[in-house]
Design an enzyme around this catalytic site. Structure first.
Site, short mmCIF file in Angstrom:
data_model
loop_
_atom_site.label_atom_id
_atom_site.label_comp_id
_atom_site.label_asym_id
_atom_site.label_seq_id
_atom_site.Cartn_x
_atom_site.Cartn_y
_atom_site.Cartn_z
N HIS A 56 0.85 -1.19 0.00
CA HIS A 56 0.00 0.00 0.00
C HIS A 56 0.89 1.24 0.00
O HIS A 56 2.04 1.20 0.45
CB HIS A 56 -0.90 0.02 1.23
CG HIS A 56 -1.97 -1.02 1.22
ND1 HIS A 56 -3.07 -0.94 2.05
CD2 HIS A 56 -2.14 -2.14 0.49
CE1 HIS A 56 -3.86 -1.98 1.83
NE2 HIS A 56 -3.31 -2.73 0.89
N GLU A 58 0.96 3.87 1.86
CA GLU A 58 1.48 4.27 3.16
C GLU A 58 2.66 3.41 3.59
O GLU A 58 3.67 3.92 4.08
CB GLU A 58 0.39 4.19 4.24
CG GLU A 58 -0.80 5.07 4.00
CD GLU A 58 -1.95 4.37 3.28
OE1 GLU A 58 -3.10 4.69 3.60
OE2 GLU A 58 -1.69 3.51 2.40
N CYS A 86 -6.20 2.09 5.76
CA CYS A 86 -6.86 0.85 6.20
C CYS A 86 -6.29 0.48 7.57
O CYS A 86 -5.40 1.14 8.10
CB CYS A 86 -6.61 -0.27 5.18
SG CYS A 86 -4.90 -0.84 5.11
N CYS A 89 -2.45 -0.15 7.47
CA CYS A 89 -1.67 1.08 7.32
C CYS A 89 -1.79 1.99 8.54
O CYS A 89 -0.82 2.62 8.95
CB CYS A 89 -2.09 1.80 6.05
SG CYS A 89 -1.63 0.89 4.56
#
Length: 159
Positions: A56, A58, A86, A89
């Site tokens: 992801h 992040e 999410c 993250c």
């Protein structure tokens, strides 16, 4: 202290990263990590490219920032991301000891900050991350366009 205008500038950098993801057929989420006014990490989602579910924006931006400063602790750093982090993250932000995260769109399906979960505010954890939801139309629009193209069977433009 970062002013709202500067915060919007950093969010715009994150939007540029999200656009890069869109062109590559990745879910268009972008992220930048800032320390003392300097961008020390930036990334967009790379899960399809890397075949890695943890890739992801992040996570990748945190990795880059940590590598750049030579420490996993990103104390005093601020993160600007186009979509609400999410759960994975959000917890990575806690673990990295990030000071604050600002996001431009809500994630109604996976949100780990305010929509579904409140990871950053959980008093049971050893660190709390300040958060700001600063709605930016482009952050939502690029995601809507990406998923509309997917639904219509047209796929996404490839770079």
């Amino acid at each position: 202290m970062i002013t709202v205008k500067m915060g919007r500038d950093y969010l715009e950098l994150a939007v540029k990263k999200a656009r890069e993801a869109f062109v590559r057929g990745e879910v268009p989420v972008g992220c930048v990590v800032v320390r003392e006014g300097e961008v020390i990490g930036s990334a967009h989602n790379m899960t399809e490219t890397t075949k890695d579910p943890t890739a992801h924006a992040e996570i990748l931006a945190i990795r880059e920032a940590s590598s750049r400063v030579g420490d996993w602790r990103l104390e005093g750093c601020e993160v600007f991301v186009t979509l609400e982090p999410c759960v994975m993250c959000a917890y990575a932000l806690v673990l990295a000891r990030v000071k604050r995260v600002t996001f431009g769109a809500l994630d109604r399906r996976h949100g780990g900050v305010i929509t579904l979960y409140s990871i950053l505010d959980d008093e049971r954890l050893n660190h709390r991350v300040l958060w700001v939801y600063d709605p930016v139309e482009e952050c939502s629009r690029i995601l809507e366009e990406f998923y509309r193209l997917k639904r219509d069977g047209g796929g996404c433009p490839q770079g």
